[in-house]
Design a protein around this motif. Sequence first.
Motif, short mmCIF file in Angstrom:
data_model
loop_
_atom_site.label_atom_id
_atom_site.label_comp_id
_atom_site.label_asym_id
_atom_site.label_seq_id
_atom_site.Cartn_x
_atom_site.Cartn_y
_atom_site.Cartn_z
N ASP A 1 64.13 37.50 53.68
CA ASP A 1 64.46 37.22 52.29
C ASP A 1 64.00 38.42 51.48
N ASN A 2 64.95 39.25 51.09
CA ASN A 2 64.60 40.48 50.37
C ASN A 2 63.86 40.18 49.07
N ALA A 3 64.33 39.17 48.36
CA ALA A 3 63.75 38.86 47.05
C ALA A 3 62.30 38.44 47.16
N LYS A 4 61.96 37.78 48.25
CA LYS A 4 60.59 37.29 48.43
C LYS A 4 59.75 38.21 49.31
N ASN A 5 60.36 39.31 49.77
CA ASN A 5 59.64 40.20 50.69
C ASN A 5 59.03 39.40 51.83
N ALA A 6 59.85 38.63 52.47
CA ALA A 6 59.36 37.77 53.52
C ALA A 6 60.30 37.76 54.71
N VAL A 7 59.73 37.50 55.85
CA VAL A 7 60.48 37.32 57.09
C VAL A 7 60.09 35.97 57.66
N TYR A 8 61.08 35.29 58.23
CA TYR A 8 60.84 33.95 58.74
C TYR A 8 61.15 33.87 60.23
N LEU A 9 60.43 33.00 60.90
CA LEU A 9 60.70 32.70 62.30
C LEU A 9 60.95 31.19 62.38
N GLN A 10 62.21 30.83 62.52
CA GLN A 10 62.58 29.43 62.68
C GLN A 10 62.53 29.09 64.15
N MET A 11 61.71 28.11 64.48
CA MET A 11 61.51 27.74 65.87
C MET A 11 62.00 26.31 66.08
N ASN A 12 63.02 26.18 66.90
CA ASN A 12 63.59 24.87 67.20
C ASN A 12 63.39 24.55 68.68
N SER A 13 63.57 23.29 69.00
CA SER A 13 63.44 22.84 70.40
C SER A 13 62.15 23.36 71.03
N LEU A 14 61.07 23.20 70.33
CA LEU A 14 59.80 23.74 70.79
C LEU A 14 59.33 23.07 72.07
N LYS A 15 58.69 23.87 72.89
CA LYS A 15 58.18 23.42 74.18
C LYS A 15 56.66 23.62 74.21
N PRO A 16 55.96 22.88 75.04
CA PRO A 16 54.51 23.08 75.14
C PRO A 16 54.14 24.53 75.46
N GLU A 17 54.98 25.21 76.21
CA GLU A 17 54.68 26.60 76.56
C GLU A 17 54.86 27.56 75.39
N ASP A 18 55.34 27.07 74.25
CA ASP A 18 55.41 27.88 73.05
C ASP A 18 54.08 27.88 72.29
N THR A 19 53.15 27.07 72.74
CA THR A 19 51.84 27.02 72.11
C THR A 19 51.16 28.39 72.17
N ALA A 20 50.78 28.89 71.02
CA ALA A 20 50.19 30.23 70.94
C ALA A 20 49.81 30.52 69.49
N VAL A 21 49.07 31.59 69.33
CA VAL A 21 48.88 32.17 68.00
C VAL A 21 50.02 33.16 67.78
N TYR A 22 50.72 32.99 66.69
CA TYR A 22 51.86 33.83 66.38
C TYR A 22 51.47 34.86 65.33
N TYR A 23 51.85 36.10 65.59
CA TYR A 23 51.55 37.21 64.70
C TYR A 23 52.84 37.86 64.24
N CYS A 24 52.85 38.28 62.98
CA CYS A 24 53.94 39.16 62.55
C CYS A 24 53.38 40.58 62.47
N ALA A 25 54.23 41.52 62.72
CA ALA A 25 53.81 42.92 62.76
C ALA A 25 54.92 43.79 62.19
N GLY A 26 54.53 44.86 61.53
CA GLY A 26 55.49 45.75 60.91
C GLY A 26 55.42 47.15 61.48
N ALA A 27 56.58 47.74 61.67
CA ALA A 27 56.68 49.12 62.14
C ALA A 27 57.46 49.92 61.11
N ARG A 28 56.92 51.05 60.72
CA ARG A 28 57.63 51.90 59.76
C ARG A 28 58.54 52.90 60.46
#
Length: 123
Positions: free
Chosen positions: A72-99
């Motif tokens: 979302d350019n206006a909000k300077n945000a990036v989203y991760l929509q996660m559907n059909s989640l599985k137990p193996e998706d359990t984790a700490v999620y990080y966002c990272a930026g590369a210039r």
Amino acid sequence: VQLQASGGGLVQAGGSLRLACAASGGSFTFYRIAWFRQAPGKEREFVGAIRWSDSMTHYADSVKGRFTISRDNAKNAVYLQMNSLKPEDTAVYYCAGARLVGQLRDQRDYNYWGQGTLVTVSS
């Protein structure tokens, strides 16, 4: 500039969550924003990424078809929509930026990191 990931929580298998990555203290002028995750006892791994210029996305095979990254350019945000989640998706999620272009899945090419948000998927 600092990145901040949010939106984690506890969800049942098959459910959905949306994570957000927002920038503070500067502009959101990255070449690419990626999501990584680290499960307990495992190394941090690439989940997916979005290129800022044209919104091209890439995903790890393990999440392809279930996870979607958007921006979302206006909000300077990036989203991760996660559907059909599985137990193996359990984790700490990080966002990272590369210039710079760098390597898509190489954590060393990402200079800006959020603090992580915990996603727990119960069976």
